[in-house]
Motif scaffolding. Structure first.
Motif, mmCIF file in Angstrom:
data_model
loop_
_atom_site.group_PDB
_atom_site.id
_atom_site.type_symbol
_atom_site.label_atom_id
_atom_site.label_comp_id
_atom_site.label_asym_id
_atom_site.label_seq_id
_atom_site.Cartn_x
_atom_site.Cartn_y
_atom_site.Cartn_z
ATOM 1 N N SER A 88 -23.794 18.657 24.474
ATOM 2 C CA SER A 88 -24.893 18.067 25.020
ATOM 3 C C SER A 88 -24.704 16.520 25.677
ATOM 4 O O SER A 88 -25.290 16.163 26.862
ATOM 5 C CB SER A 88 -26.089 17.801 24.123
ATOM 6 O OG SER A 88 -26.402 19.281 23.610
ATOM 7 N N PHE A 89 -23.704 15.931 25.258
ATOM 8 C CA PHE A 89 -23.356 14.684 25.585
ATOM 9 C C PHE A 89 -22.701 15.110 26.802
ATOM 10 O O PHE A 89 -22.990 14.291 28.008
ATOM 11 C CB PHE A 89 -22.646 14.113 24.564
ATOM 12 C CG PHE A 89 -23.088 13.309 23.399
ATOM 13 C CD1 PHE A 89 -23.968 12.139 23.770
ATOM 14 C CD2 PHE A 89 -22.649 13.407 22.303
ATOM 15 C CE1 PHE A 89 -24.844 11.558 22.578
ATOM 16 C CE2 PHE A 89 -23.489 12.850 21.208
ATOM 17 C CZ PHE A 89 -24.415 11.760 21.409
ATOM 18 N N ARG A 90 -21.700 15.855 27.141
ATOM 19 C CA ARG A 90 -21.182 15.981 28.306
ATOM 20 C C ARG A 90 -22.060 16.619 29.431
ATOM 21 O O ARG A 90 -21.998 16.235 30.381
ATOM 22 C CB ARG A 90 -20.142 17.413 27.743
ATOM 23 C CG ARG A 90 -18.778 16.737 27.177
ATOM 24 C CD ARG A 90 -17.656 17.888 27.377
ATOM 25 N NE ARG A 90 -17.855 19.144 26.680
ATOM 26 C CZ ARG A 90 -17.849 19.431 25.587
ATOM 27 N NH1 ARG A 90 -16.798 18.682 24.860
ATOM 28 N NH2 ARG A 90 -18.115 20.636 24.844
ATOM 29 N N ILE A 91 -23.055 17.255 29.142
ATOM 30 C CA ILE A 91 -23.791 17.852 30.324
ATOM 31 C C ILE A 91 -24.760 16.619 30.700
ATOM 32 O O ILE A 91 -25.226 16.306 31.828
ATOM 33 C CB ILE A 91 -24.741 18.735 29.585
ATOM 34 C CG1 ILE A 91 -23.964 20.204 29.322
ATOM 35 C CG2 ILE A 91 -25.986 19.268 30.510
ATOM 36 C CD1 ILE A 91 -24.975 21.308 28.561
ATOM 37 N N LEU A 92 -25.092 15.732 29.710
ATOM 38 C CA LEU A 92 -25.964 14.826 30.151
ATOM 39 C C LEU A 92 -25.334 13.540 31.054
ATOM 40 O O LEU A 92 -25.600 13.174 31.876
ATOM 41 C CB LEU A 92 -26.609 14.079 28.910
ATOM 42 C CG LEU A 92 -27.706 14.617 28.152
ATOM 43 C CD1 LEU A 92 -27.848 14.362 26.665
ATOM 44 C CD2 LEU A 92 -28.974 14.718 28.863
ATOM 45 N N ASN A 93 -23.903 13.451 30.560
ATOM 46 C CA ASN A 93 -23.103 12.540 31.192
ATOM 47 C C ASN A 93 -22.775 13.147 32.641
ATOM 48 O O ASN A 93 -22.619 12.260 33.756
ATOM 49 C CB ASN A 93 -21.771 12.351 30.618
ATOM 50 C CG ASN A 93 -22.098 11.199 29.386
ATOM 51 O OD1 ASN A 93 -22.888 10.273 29.417
ATOM 52 N ND2 ASN A 93 -21.389 11.505 28.267
ATOM 53 N N ARG A 94 -22.844 14.357 32.936
ATOM 54 C CA ARG A 94 -22.526 15.004 34.119
ATOM 55 C C ARG A 94 -23.599 15.014 34.886
ATOM 56 O O ARG A 94 -23.355 14.636 36.270
ATOM 57 C CB ARG A 94 -21.960 16.478 33.936
ATOM 58 C CG ARG A 94 -21.712 17.010 35.446
ATOM 59 C CD ARG A 94 -20.712 18.449 34.914
ATOM 60 N NE ARG A 94 -21.266 19.410 34.190
ATOM 61 C CZ ARG A 94 -20.838 19.534 32.831
ATOM 62 N NH1 ARG A 94 -19.907 19.111 32.171
ATOM 63 N NH2 ARG A 94 -21.603 20.504 32.089
ATOM 64 N N GLU B 101 -28.949 5.292 38.808
ATOM 65 C CA GLU B 101 -27.901 5.237 39.364
ATOM 66 C C GLU B 101 -27.059 6.641 39.470
ATOM 67 O O GLU B 101 -26.714 7.040 38.339
ATOM 68 C CB GLU B 101 -27.164 3.905 39.612
ATOM 69 C CG GLU B 101 -27.867 2.877 39.913
ATOM 70 C CD GLU B 101 -26.865 1.558 39.733
ATOM 71 O OE1 GLU B 101 -25.672 1.688 39.666
ATOM 72 O OE2 GLU B 101 -27.416 0.364 40.033
ATOM 73 N N ARG B 102 -26.680 7.047 40.825
ATOM 74 C CA ARG B 102 -25.697 8.495 40.639
ATOM 75 C C ARG B 102 -24.748 8.137 41.877
ATOM 76 O O ARG B 102 -25.023 7.458 42.689
ATOM 77 C CB ARG B 102 -26.658 9.640 40.827
ATOM 78 C CG ARG B 102 -27.559 9.645 39.674
ATOM 79 C CD ARG B 102 -28.125 11.197 40.003
ATOM 80 N NE ARG B 102 -29.234 11.544 38.991
ATOM 81 C CZ ARG B 102 -30.405 11.077 38.939
ATOM 82 N NH1 ARG B 102 -30.904 10.476 40.256
ATOM 83 N NH2 ARG B 102 -31.355 11.272 38.172
ATOM 84 N N GLU B 103 -23.840 9.031 41.622
ATOM 85 C CA GLU B 103 -22.870 9.167 42.942
ATOM 86 C C GLU B 103 -23.376 9.926 43.948
ATOM 87 O O GLU B 103 -24.585 10.439 43.835
ATOM 88 C CB GLU B 103 -21.826 10.339 42.486
ATOM 89 C CG GLU B 103 -21.102 9.838 41.181
ATOM 90 C CD GLU B 103 -20.137 8.617 41.433
ATOM 91 O OE1 GLU B 103 -19.634 8.626 42.716
ATOM 92 O OE2 GLU B 103 -19.821 7.764 40.501
ATOM 93 N N PRO B 104 -23.230 9.444 45.201
ATOM 94 C CA PRO B 104 -23.775 9.857 46.400
ATOM 95 C C PRO B 104 -23.954 11.603 46.454
ATOM 96 O O PRO B 104 -25.074 11.992 46.847
ATOM 97 C CB PRO B 104 -23.105 9.461 47.390
ATOM 98 C CG PRO B 104 -22.261 8.128 47.082
ATOM 99 C CD PRO B 104 -22.148 8.546 45.508
ATOM 100 N N GLN B 105 -22.902 12.145 46.107
ATOM 101 C CA GLN B 105 -23.046 13.679 46.175
ATOM 102 C C GLN B 105 -23.922 14.281 45.310
ATOM 103 O O GLN B 105 -24.128 15.420 45.263
ATOM 104 C CB GLN B 105 -21.684 14.125 45.875
ATOM 105 C CG GLN B 105 -21.142 13.970 44.349
ATOM 106 C CD GLN B 105 -20.021 12.694 44.439
ATOM 107 O OE1 GLN B 105 -20.342 11.809 45.264
ATOM 108 N NE2 GLN B 105 -19.187 12.803 43.459
ATOM 109 N N ASP B 106 -24.708 13.527 44.350
ATOM 110 C CA ASP B 106 -25.477 14.065 43.359
ATOM 111 C C ASP B 106 -27.084 13.951 44.075
ATOM 112 O O ASP B 106 -27.815 14.385 43.154
ATOM 113 C CB ASP B 106 -25.583 13.125 42.028
ATOM 114 C CG ASP B 106 -24.434 13.359 41.091
ATOM 115 O OD1 ASP B 106 -23.935 14.435 41.178
ATOM 116 O OD2 ASP B 106 -24.082 12.659 40.230
ATOM 117 N N ALA B 107 -27.180 13.489 45.289
ATOM 118 C CA ALA B 107 -28.441 13.572 45.883
ATOM 119 C C ALA B 107 -29.133 14.854 45.869
ATOM 120 O O ALA B 107 -30.156 15.107 46.119
ATOM 121 C CB ALA B 107 -28.457 12.554 47.090
#
Length: 383
Positions: free
Chosen positions: A84-90, A367-373
């Motif tokens: 779950s931690f990995r999924i949330l961080n991704r 805040e996210r990486e641009p590709q996450d838009a």
């Protein structure tokens, strides 16, 4: 806004999550929703069909299990939490909503530990163990029955009802067609219900004089379809007998009367679609919560209820015959069902999710990486 919805297993948990997801993504083209569930749950099939990305964790139930199953579930919990931690961080969601089911607990707990705004949606009048625990941690608890309020901290509770899938609502409003015969819709939830199926087949023996006046639409579940289909055919009744009804909106639109279990999502659909019903609660539901759910409709005059242990084919036939012969009573039941419906539940849940995001991250969200838009399917998603 990006929302992560955790849980599933059965339609009762999953479909309110789907309804919330539909509301979120239709509000703005940049909004995103990702689901987290288990490979053996209904979500493995339904979520990809609905067009949403899906991640899997390995999680198991704990309540009501034998010693070895309980031990296995406890041992799996740390791994589920780590996943779950990995999924949330991704995915970096702005809000995490648990809808019940095995995956809900680890994901919502991990989100809470990471400081991500969290909420749970409790569909039933008697909350499950996971939501009772999570309710002490999350910021908001959404409930569908006022009876559930006493199980959670008062300041966190919002009574909004159970969200209904947009497709069901939209199609239902367009599906009204005149039908010649009195039509009974029978179903036992997404997985079927053998006990209810058998009572309905038994009831046919006592409805023989009505076989030219009555039609049935019957969802049996995977393991009972051929037996039930034969039961109708042998007794000369016209019936559509299927494993699973894909278009429930059309089925509701055709129905004059519904015979079904009393899962929370089913009851939400009955009230929004304004349908009179004969409710047969699942006898092995945790804490008998389906019977508690059903009483809300019975007390409002929208339904009648039978315990499965006391229900015979003859009693079911007598009730169907009675309601068919009293169209005014049937109309009154439909009207009272409609008074309990909450068609705006999805909108209200989404509004609160926006508020949680703004309070924590501001109007722009996390805040996210641009590709996450833009939305994208995760590696664990199935086509």
């Amino acid at each position: 806004m990006k929302v992560l919805i955790a849980g599933g297993g059965t339609g009762g948990h999953l479909f309110p999550g789907i309804a919330l997801a539909e509301e979120v993504v239709t509000r703005h083209h940049a909004n995103q929703v990702v689901f987290v569930g288990t490979e053996r749950g209904l979500e493995a099939r339904v979520v990809p069909q609905a067009g949403f990305p899906l991640e899997f964790i390995q999680a198991q139930g704990l309540k009501g299990k034998g010693f070895f199953q309980l031990l296995k579930g406890l041992l799996a919990l740390p791994l589920a939490l780590l996943a779950s931690f990995r999924i949330l961080n991704r995915h970096k969601p702005d809000v995490v909503v648990g809808v019940g089911g095995y995956a809900s607990g680890p994901v919502v707990l991990a989100a809470w530990m990471l400081g991500i705004p969290t909420a749970v949606q409790e569909q039933n009048a008697l909350p499950g163990l996971t939501n009772k625990v999570l309710g002490k941690l999350v910021k908001v608890v959404f409930i569908a029955f006022d009876e559930a309020r006493r199980f959670f901290p008062e300041g966190k509770v919002q009574l909004v009802g159970n969200p209904i899938r947009r497709k069901l609502m939209d199609n239902y409003l367009r599906s009204h067609v005149a039908h010649e015969h009195f039509t009974v819709l029978v179903f036992g939830g997404s997985l079927g219900a053998r006990g209810l199926n058998q009572r309905m087949v038994d009831a046919l023996e006592h409805l023989g004089d009505l076989k030219e006046q009555i039609r049935f639409v019957h969802q049996t579940g995977k393991n009972d379809v051929e037996r039930v289909r034969k039961g109708y055919a042998d007794r000369g009744f016209q019936a559509e007998v299927v494993e699973f009804i894909e278009d429930m909106s059309a089925a509701y639109a055709r129905a004059d009367l519904v015979v079904c279990r009393a899962g929370a999502t089913t009851l939400a659909e009955l009230t929004v679609c304004k349908k009179a019903s004969i409710l047969v609660p699942f006898p092995f539901a945790t804490d008998d919560h389906q019977a508690v759910n059903a009483r809300a409709l019975v007390e409002a005059g929208a339904a009648v209820m039978f315990r499965e242990a006391e229900l015979t084919g003859q009693k079911l036939a007598e009730q169907i015959r009675l309601l068919k012969s009293e169209p005014m009573r049937l109309k009154q039941m439909e009207k009272k069902a409609g008074l309990l419906g909450r068609p705006e539940a999805s909108k209200e849940l989404a509004d609160v999710c926006v508020d949680l995001m703004v309070q924590t991250y501001g109007a722009a969200g996390r805040e996210r990486e641009p590709q996450d838009a833009a939305p994208k399917a995760s590696k664990a998603s199935k086509p």
